[in-house]
Design a protein around this motif. Structure first.
Motif, PDB file in Angstrom:
ATOM      1  N   GLY A  59      40.237  44.120  36.954  1.00  0.00           N
ATOM      2  CA  GLY A  59      39.250  43.673  35.980  1.00  0.00           C
ATOM      3  C   GLY A  59      38.825  44.787  35.039  1.00  0.00           C
ATOM      4  O   GLY A  59      38.661  45.936  35.453  1.00  0.00           O
ATOM      5  N   MET A  60      38.628  44.441  33.772  1.00  0.00           N
ATOM      6  CA  MET A  60      38.155  45.408  32.783  1.00  0.00           C
ATOM      7  C   MET A  60      36.638  45.407  32.687  1.00  0.00           C
ATOM      8  O   MET A  60      36.026  46.370  32.214  1.00  0.00           O
ATOM      9  CB  MET A  60      38.760  45.069  31.419  1.00  0.00           C
ATOM     10  CG  MET A  60      40.283  45.156  31.382  1.00  0.00           C
ATOM     11  SD  MET A  60      40.966  44.471  29.867  1.00  0.00           S
ATOM     12  CE  MET A  60      40.231  45.569  28.648  1.00  0.00           C
ATOM     13  N   VAL A  61      36.017  44.320  33.124  1.00  0.00           N
ATOM     14  CA  VAL A  61      34.562  44.193  33.137  1.00  0.00           C
ATOM     15  C   VAL A  61      34.181  43.408  34.383  1.00  0.00           C
ATOM     16  O   VAL A  61      34.900  42.506  34.810  1.00  0.00           O
ATOM     17  CB  VAL A  61      34.051  43.485  31.856  1.00  0.00           C
ATOM     18  CG1 VAL A  61      34.671  42.102  31.714  1.00  0.00           C
ATOM     19  CG2 VAL A  61      32.523  43.372  31.858  1.00  0.00           C
ATOM     20  N   ASN A  62      33.074  43.776  35.007  1.00  0.00           N
ATOM     21  CA  ASN A  62      32.580  43.072  36.190  1.00  0.00           C
ATOM     22  C   ASN A  62      31.448  42.135  35.797  1.00  0.00           C
ATOM     23  O   ASN A  62      30.541  42.528  35.056  1.00  0.00           O
ATOM     24  CB  ASN A  62      32.079  44.057  37.241  1.00  0.00           C
ATOM     25  CG  ASN A  62      33.169  44.958  37.781  1.00  0.00           C
ATOM     26  OD1 ASN A  62      34.269  44.489  38.077  1.00  0.00           O
ATOM     27  ND2 ASN A  62      32.884  46.252  37.924  1.00  0.00           N
ATOM     28  N   LEU A  63      31.483  40.901  36.306  1.00  0.00           N
ATOM     29  CA  LEU A  63      30.415  39.933  36.047  1.00  0.00           C
ATOM     30  C   LEU A  63      29.983  39.344  37.377  1.00  0.00           C
ATOM     31  O   LEU A  63      30.804  38.798  38.122  1.00  0.00           O
ATOM     32  CB  LEU A  63      30.908  38.838  35.103  1.00  0.00           C
ATOM     33  CG  LEU A  63      29.838  37.925  34.468  1.00  0.00           C
ATOM     34  CD1 LEU A  63      30.381  37.279  33.194  1.00  0.00           C
ATOM     35  CD2 LEU A  63      29.359  36.839  35.429  1.00  0.00           C
ATOM     36  N   ILE A  64      28.700  39.447  37.688  1.00  0.00           N
ATOM     37  CA  ILE A  64      28.184  38.931  38.946  1.00  0.00           C
ATOM     38  C   ILE A  64      27.093  37.900  38.676  1.00  0.00           C
ATOM     39  O   ILE A  64      26.159  38.148  37.910  1.00  0.00           O
ATOM     40  CB  ILE A  64      27.642  40.075  39.848  1.00  0.00           C
ATOM     41  CG1 ILE A  64      27.069  39.519  41.152  1.00  0.00           C
ATOM     42  CG2 ILE A  64      26.625  40.940  39.119  1.00  0.00           C
ATOM     43  CD1 ILE A  64      26.700  40.583  42.168  1.00  0.00           C
ATOM     44  N   VAL A  65      27.243  36.714  39.265  1.00  0.00           N
ATOM     45  CA  VAL A  65      26.237  35.653  39.177  1.00  0.00           C
ATOM     46  C   VAL A  65      25.357  35.782  40.408  1.00  0.00           C
ATOM     47  O   VAL A  65      25.830  35.616  41.536  1.00  0.00           O
ATOM     48  CB  VAL A  65      26.885  34.259  39.118  1.00  0.00           C
ATOM     49  CG1 VAL A  65      25.809  33.177  38.957  1.00  0.00           C
ATOM     50  CG2 VAL A  65      27.881  34.169  37.956  1.00  0.00           C
ATOM     51  N   THR A  66      24.090  36.092  40.208  1.00  0.00           N
ATOM     52  CA  THR A  66      23.203  36.483  41.307  1.00  0.00           C
ATOM     53  C   THR A  66      22.271  35.366  41.763  1.00  0.00           C
ATOM     54  O   THR A  66      22.052  34.379  41.074  1.00  0.00           O
ATOM     55  CB  THR A  66      22.339  37.682  40.887  1.00  0.00           C
ATOM     56  OG1 THR A  66      21.555  37.296  39.744  1.00  0.00           O
ATOM     57  CG2 THR A  66      23.201  38.885  40.546  1.00  0.00           C
ATOM     58  N   CYS A  67      21.705  35.587  42.944  1.00  0.00           N
ATOM     59  CA  CYS A  67      20.689  34.715  43.529  1.00  0.00           C
ATOM     60  C   CYS A  67      19.514  35.592  43.947  1.00  0.00           C
ATOM     61  O   CYS A  67      19.702  36.755  44.325  1.00  0.00           O
ATOM     62  CB  CYS A  67      21.272  33.992  44.742  1.00  0.00           C
ATOM     63  SG  CYS A  67      20.076  32.993  45.671  1.00  0.00           S
ATOM     64  N   SER A  68      18.293  35.038  43.886  1.00  0.00           N
ATOM     65  CA  SER A  68      17.129  35.847  44.264  1.00  0.00           C
ATOM     66  C   SER A  68      16.142  35.065  45.112  1.00  0.00           C
ATOM     67  O   SER A  68      14.962  35.377  45.162  1.00  0.00           O
ATOM     68  CB  SER A  68      16.403  36.366  43.010  1.00  0.00           C
ATOM     69  OG  SER A  68      15.870  35.286  42.248  1.00  0.00           O
ATOM     70  N   VAL A  69      16.612  34.037  45.823  1.00  0.00           N
ATOM     71  CA  VAL A  69      15.710  33.131  46.507  1.00  0.00           C
ATOM     72  C   VAL A  69      14.972  33.797  47.677  1.00  0.00           C
ATOM     73  O   VAL A  69      13.838  33.449  47.975  1.00  0.00           O
ATOM     74  CB  VAL A  69      16.468  31.867  46.978  1.00  0.00           C
ATOM     75  CG1 VAL A  69      17.462  32.194  48.071  1.00  0.00           C
ATOM     76  CG2 VAL A  69      15.497  30.790  47.422  1.00  0.00           C
ATOM     77  N   VAL A  92      28.098  42.909  33.734  1.00  0.00           N
ATOM     78  CA  VAL A  92      27.237  41.814  33.286  1.00  0.00           C
ATOM     79  C   VAL A  92      26.575  41.224  34.526  1.00  0.00           C
ATOM     80  O   VAL A  92      27.267  40.795  35.457  1.00  0.00           O
ATOM     81  CB  VAL A  92      28.034  40.717  32.549  1.00  0.00           C
ATOM     82  CG1 VAL A  92      27.096  39.564  32.163  1.00  0.00           C
ATOM     83  CG2 VAL A  92      28.725  41.277  31.313  1.00  0.00           C
ATOM     84  N   VAL A  93      25.253  41.215  34.544  1.00  0.00           N
ATOM     85  CA  VAL A  93      24.506  40.621  35.647  1.00  0.00           C
ATOM     86  C   VAL A  93      23.930  39.297  35.159  1.00  0.00           C
ATOM     87  O   VAL A  93      23.114  39.261  34.242  1.00  0.00           O
ATOM     88  CB  VAL A  93      23.383  41.541  36.144  1.00  0.00           C
ATOM     89  CG1 VAL A  93      22.652  40.894  37.323  1.00  0.00           C
ATOM     90  CG2 VAL A  93      23.951  42.897  36.561  1.00  0.00           C
ATOM     91  N   ALA A  94      24.377  38.206  35.761  1.00  0.00           N
ATOM     92  CA  ALA A  94      23.962  36.866  35.360  1.00  0.00           C
ATOM     93  C   ALA A  94      23.200  36.198  36.500  1.00  0.00           C
ATOM     94  O   ALA A  94      23.023  36.762  37.572  1.00  0.00           O
ATOM     95  CB  ALA A  94      25.186  36.042  34.965  1.00  0.00           C
ATOM     96  N   ALA A 112      23.637  47.697  32.004  1.00  0.00           N
ATOM     97  CA  ALA A 112      24.225  46.392  32.273  1.00  0.00           C
ATOM     98  C   ALA A 112      23.748  45.360  31.263  1.00  0.00           C
ATOM     99  O   ALA A 112      22.576  45.317  30.894  1.00  0.00           O
ATOM    100  CB  ALA A 112      23.881  45.936  33.682  1.00  0.00           C
ATOM    101  N   SER A 113      24.651  44.495  30.836  1.00  0.00           N
ATOM    102  CA  SER A 113      24.274  43.348  30.019  1.00  0.00           C
ATOM    103  C   SER A 113      23.704  42.279  30.943  1.00  0.00           C
ATOM    104  O   SER A 113      24.115  42.162  32.110  1.00  0.00           O
ATOM    105  CB  SER A 113      25.484  42.800  29.261  1.00  0.00           C
ATOM    106  OG  SER A 113      25.929  43.723  28.289  1.00  0.00           O
TER     107      SER A 113
END
Length: 445
Positions: A59-69, A92-94, A112-113
């Motif tokens: 990967g050239m960029v890392n993107l993580i879809v997060t949870c905070s429950v 990228v933190v999503a 981080a974006s």
């Protein structure tokens, strides 16, 4: 409110066409809504000319879809963000975490974006900016209906259809409201079209998901019962699972909900309805908007028509001010209603919530002991409920294939197969064993 994520949690098996813009390593964690968001992010990136990396290294960029429950989930997200940051690649933190606690994410990686759960339509722009070395923060909500966004499925047998975002509750312990905001229901016609398309694409299970499915349609002069009726009219060989719904919305539609499940063969006989506590004083402190009796009456109504109806619920022990008597009322409620699945959590203060400022904290050792007692009771009840399925013969949909193959029967009971099976297959089985967590079966002709 927490729903276990699909397996694998890392989206590492999605294959797309080679495109020239670069490869994105995508990870997703959390509930089914987060998984649906990750599928849409993947679809948008594919449409914009990106390829999803099959390993983190490529990967050239890392993107993580997060949870905070929960705080335990947040700790996992923090650890993962730190690991991805150490790679030196754009990040990228999503998902929920950057929306609910932006300062925390920026303390971990100031470069981080960021992308919120209601700004995934900007996925391609955010990734392009990150790859160019320019940080982009996209946390403002957009009112794009998530039923119309292209997607790349994690599991080809399962369609995850978001029916709404946000909720109407004001729970004092919940951080999700900070991330997802007020209720925004998607139009029934759009949802039905998405279900029809996904079934035509070969999906055997459809998950209708939302922050709180119970309040669906309250902003459209409709409700969940009407939506289920409309979706049940879609032709095809499939079943639908309804996502988490809070009990406070059941009284106004309970009879119609029971009818929908009893009459339609398109609905898994399953509901995830978090009660959180059996104590009225604790429920008031939580601002849950329902009583323990509302939950019990709802369970009874379903089980009177369908004795094998599967009920899943959530319990929080050690909420600020919870006494031993309060906790015993919760145990009594579990004994009375006998939920098949109980997700038990020890209370943890979430930043920005009202309960985090509450007095009367329960000692850690006391909360641990209450958790132990509730877990032991829940497993005993689950084992009793599962024992009733010994000797049952019927069809299951295989929706998970790994070290073992697992499917779901009409009551959404997990059925572990003795032998191999293909994902998405419908197999006739006979149950020969059980545990507190699943049924065990062999395929029969």
């Amino acid at each position: 409110m927490y729903v276990r994520s699909l397996k694998p949690k890392l989206i590492e098996s999605i294959k797309v066409l080679n495109r020239p813009k670069g490869k994105v390593w995508l990870e997703a964690y959390g509930c089914s809504a987060s998984m649906a968001d990750s599928e849409m992010i993947a679809g948008l990136l594919k449409g914009a000319g990106y390829e999803l990396a099959q390993s983190r290294k490529e990967g050239m960029v890392n993107l993580i879809v997060t949870c905070s429950v929960k705080d335990t989930t947040e700790h996992k997200m923090v650890h993962r963000i730190k690991q991805l940051s150490k790679t030196g690649k754009p990040l990228v933190v999503a998902g929920c975490l950057p929306k609910a606690d932006r300062a925390l994410v920026e303390s971990l990686n100031a470069g981080a974006s960021l992308m919120g759960p209601h700004s995934i339509d900007k996925s391609a722009v955010v990734v392009a900016s990150a790859l160019s070395g320019s940080r982009l923060v996209a946390l403002s909500d957009s009112k794009v209906a998530k039923v119309s966004i292209p997607r790349v499925r994690i599991n080809p047998a399962v369609s995850i259809v978001e029916i709404a975002s946000g909720c109407l509750s004001e729970c004092t312990f919940c951080q999700t409201k900070l991330a997802k905001g007020e209720l925004y229901s998607y139009r029934p016609g759009d949802i039905v079209r998405q279900v029809r398309q996904d079934v035509a694409d070969g999906c055997r299970e459809v998950w209708l998901t939302s922050t709180d499915s119970g309040c669906y349609g309250r902003d459209l002069d409709s409700d969940l019962a009407e939506l289920l009726q409309a979706c049940s009219e879609v032709e095809g060989d499939f079943k639908m699972r309804i996502g988490m719904l809070n009990p406070q919305y059941m009284p106004g539609m309970l009879g119609r909900m029971v009818d929908a499940f009893a009459k339609s063969d398109k609905l898994f006989r399953f509901v995830h309805m978090p009660v959180q506590s059996g104590s009225e004083p604790v429920l008031r402190k939580m601002k849950r908007g329902h009583t323990a009796r509302v939950f019990a009456d709802s369970v009874r109504a379903f089980r009177e028509r369908m004795p094998d109806f599967t009920v899943s619920t959530d319990i929080i022990v050690g909420f600020p001010g919870e006494t031993e008597e309060d906790f015993e009322r919760t145990l009594d409620l579990l004994r009375e209603t006998e939920p098949d699945v109980v997700n038990i959590s020890r209370y943890s203060a979430r930043p920005g919530t009202e309960a985090a400022r509450s007095k009367g904290r329960v000692k850690t050792e006391v909360a641990k002991e209450r958790s132990r007692k509730a877990t032991a009771l829940a497993r005993k009840i689950a084992k009793k409920r599962n024992s009733a399925w010994i000797g049952w013969e019927g069809e299951i949909i295989v929706d998970e294939v790994g070290k073992v193959a697992q499917g779901r029967n009409y009551a959404y009971k997990p059925v572990v197969l003795d032998g191999p099976a293909e994902l998405g297959a419908k197999i006739r089985v006979r149950v020969h064993d059980f545990s507190s967590f699943s049924l065990k079966a062999r395929a029969i002709l």
